[in-house]
Design an enzyme around this catalytic site. Structure first.
Site, PDB file in Angstrom:
ATOM      1  CD  GLU A 184     -13.710 -44.750  11.536  1.00 33.67           C
ATOM      2  OE1 GLU A 184     -14.936 -44.859  11.377  1.00 33.67           O
ATOM      3  OE2 GLU A 184     -13.159 -44.817  12.651  1.00 33.67           O
ATOM      4  CG  ASP A 208     -16.425 -41.471   5.784  1.00 31.64           C
ATOM      5  OD1 ASP A 208     -17.047 -42.481   5.425  1.00 31.64           O
ATOM      6  OD2 ASP A 208     -16.958 -40.360   5.914  1.00 31.64           O
ATOM      7  CG  ASP A 221     -14.700 -48.257  11.999  1.00 32.27           C
ATOM      8  OD1 ASP A 221     -15.568 -47.931  11.169  1.00 32.27           O
ATOM      9  OD2 ASP A 221     -14.914 -48.322  13.227  1.00 32.27           O
ATOM     10  CD  GLU A 267     -14.817 -45.510   6.391  1.00 28.89           C
ATOM     11  OE1 GLU A 267     -15.818 -45.228   5.689  1.00 28.89           O
ATOM     12  OE2 GLU A 267     -14.779 -45.294   7.618  1.00 28.89           O
TER      13      GLU A 267
END
Length: 234
Positions: free
Chosen positions: A44, A48, A116, A119
């Protein structure tokens, strides 16, 4: 479960060479804790950054009319939790999550978890393909509509900003957010926030992070204001 993951691969348009990467991208901390395996948290983190880079690059190359500040606002809208949650719903990510017993029985909103995982899947695609163009295609296929909407509505406000403007329509007021409850183990916490105006409690909201809880409290307060449940005058 591997057959199910093949269904997800078809849904997202990418077939993994290393299936373990995709499984990890779908593994919540609750499941990882109970089964002593890796969760999606590290993926994650990488996803991101990749998402921010690709969305920034796309805005820079395709929206020359937008200023730096406007591009920042559009990007924030396009890759926010709500937008990523919609992407997860579009691809039925909830059907493929690895959740621990505590999370499966929880009645809490799974929005943050699903956001989440988007990502995390982005990072997994990048690491498996080692091709930024492949992951870029997945990202842009899923966020273009959000970017277009955001660019035509620059200045979309978050719930806390909207609530502040509604409450201050008749003058300055003191708006305070506080975390009034914190539950669960470190790997699976939930928070409850309260928003007050000049000492008067307006609403309470819950979320998987302090920010999410405060945002939910603001959203509920806005709904109450609109429906006459709270007086907006001082």
């Amino acid at each position: 479960m591997e057959t199910n993951l093949e269904i997800l691969e078809k849904e997202i348009g990418y077939t993994f060479k290393d299936k373990k990467l995709l499984r990890t991208a779908l593994t919540h901390t609750s499941y990882a804790y109970e089964n002593k395996v890796k969760s999606y948290e590290r993926l994650e983190y990488l996803g991101d950054s990749i998402l921010e880079f690709i969305s920034s690059k796309y805005l820079f190359e395709n929206y020359e009319r937008l200023s730096e500040g406007e591009m920042t606002k559009v990007r924030a809208y396009s890759v926010c939790e709500d937008s990523l949650f919609q992407i997860a719903l579009k691809h039925n990510f909830s059907d493929f999550l690895y959740l621990g017993k505590s999370e499966r029985t929880s009645k809490d909103n799974k929005k943050a978890i699903l956001a989440d995982t988007v990502e995390a899947v982005i990072a997994a695609i990048y690491l498996d393909s080692k091709d930024i163009n492949i992951v870029q295609k997945f990202i842009l296929d899923n966020i273009k509509d959000f970017v277009e909407f955001g660019s035509n509505n620059v200045g979309i406000k978050d719930y806390k900003t909207v609530l502040q403007e509604m409450l201050q329509v008749h003058g300055e007021v003191l708006i305070q957010y506080s975390i009034i409850k914190e539950e669960g183990p470190d790997h699976n916490k939930s928070f409850t926030a309260e928003v007050k105006c000049d000492g008067k409690s307006l609403a309470i909201g819950s979320g998987r992070s302090k920010k999410a809880a405060e945002t939910e409290a603001a959203r509920k307060a806005i709904d109450l204001l609109k429906n006459g449940g709270i007086e907006s005058e001082k």
